[in-house]
Design a protein around this motif. Structure first.
Motif, PDB file in Angstrom:
ATOM      1  N   ASN A   1      26.717   7.372  29.570  1.00 58.70           N
ATOM      2  CA  ASN A   1      27.457   6.150  29.869  1.00 58.70           C
ATOM      3  C   ASN A   1      28.822   6.522  30.437  1.00 58.70           C
ATOM      4  OD1 ASN A   1      25.496   4.285  28.285  1.00 58.70           O
ATOM      5  ND2 ASN A   1      26.117   5.830  26.784  1.00 58.70           N
TER       6      ASN A   1
ATOM      7  N   ARG B   1      24.284   4.383  32.682  1.00 55.68           N
ATOM      8  CA  ARG B   1      25.069   3.157  32.843  1.00 55.68           C
ATOM      9  C   ARG B   1      26.415   3.494  33.478  1.00 55.68           C
ATOM     10  NH1 ARG B   1      23.231   3.001  27.535  1.00 55.68           N
ATOM     11  NH2 ARG B   1      21.664   1.388  27.049  1.00 55.68           N
TER      12      ARG B   1
ATOM     13  N   THR C   1      29.593   8.688  25.812  1.00 59.13           N
ATOM     14  CA  THR C   1      30.342   7.809  26.720  1.00 59.13           C
ATOM     15  C   THR C   1      31.617   8.490  27.185  1.00 59.13           C
ATOM     16  OG1 THR C   1      29.503   5.846  25.558  1.00 59.13           O
ATOM     17  CG2 THR C   1      31.432   5.550  26.985  1.00 59.13           C
TER      18      THR C   1
END
Length: 251
Positions: free
Chosen positions: A158, A217, A125
């Motif tokens: 992400n 995402r 992320t």
């Protein structure tokens, strides 16, 4: 001009059967570059700034991104932790190495592991800022620099983007004008990336797959900051891609 560049441009001119521009043509081209004129601007993004923020959120959601509206930047660490927990992701983020993000109260989230720098292979992320948000299409304009490594935009699966309301504009033309004003001739960022939703592609049967060429995402933390009513991307924290106003070509 470097020799290799001369060879490349020379090959292009020969293939197009064009000669070097004359002095008058060069003068006209330089005048157009010095004073770029906007084309036809769609009406969809031309609305009061509060409505532009709503449109930005609407378009992001249509693009399969997720959005959380925040009242203050200090809420970002909690919002990041909540997102990772909700998506069952590891409590670890790779932070863009910029002053305004670093100054957020990450210590309030003791279970969250925060490191900073360009993305590495294990990172899942990334948390970055943006230069601007373009409401008409829900697009994020990302300008590269020492505090904005472009690997953070593409390598982790992400991507969490912290976007201030004052960085949202209606149309692409406005974002490009802000970029020219912020950096100026000869000092433009090495790369400008336009991110419109999570990475996606379609196979031969046009089945859409997310995450094929970048993040699976995209999560945007949209901050309704105090200057969001009509402010420009350059008016908050020094403006532009970096909170302290500094940026430069990325090595």
């Amino acid at each position: 001009m470097s020799t290799s560049r001369q060879h490349i441009l020379g090959a292009l001119r020969r293939s197009l059967q064009r000669d070097q521009p004359s002095a008058e043509e060069r003068k006209q081209l330089e005048a157009r570059l010095a004073d770029p004129q906007a084309g036809l601007v769609p009406a969809r993004g031309q609305r009061p700034h509060a409505e532009q923020l709503d449109l930005m959120e609407e378009m992001l959601r249509e693009l399969a991104a997720t959005v959380v509206r925040l009242d203050d930047a200090d809420q970002v660490p909690q919002a990041v932790a909540d997102y990772l927990k909700g998506e069952n992701l590891p409590p670890q983020v790779r932070l863009a190495p910029r002053g305004d993000l670093r100054a957020l109260p990450w210590s309030d989230q003791p279970l969250l592991e925060v490191t900073e720098g360009p993305a590495r292979e294990p990172d899942t992320t990334a948390v970055t800022g943006a230069f601007a948000g373009i409401a008409e299409t829900g697009t994020l304009m990302m300008a590269s620099g020492p505090e904005a490594p472009i690997t953070l935009n593409f390598l982790p699966e992400n991507h969490i983007v912290v976007l201030r309301g004052s960085q949202v504009v209606g149309a692409y033309e406005e974002a490009w004008a802000e970029l020219r004003q912020r950096f100026g001739q000869g000092a433009m960022p090495r790369a400008v990336n336009m991110i419109t939703g999570p990475s996606r592609t379609g196979d031969i049967e046009q089945t859409i797959q997310l995450g094929a060429h970048g993040p699976r995402r995209l999560h945007v933390l949209l901050i309704d900051d105090a200057q969001s009513s009509g402010a420009s991307p350059n008016s908050v924290n020094g403006g532009g891609v970096n909170g302290d106003g500094s940026d430069g070509p990325q090595a």
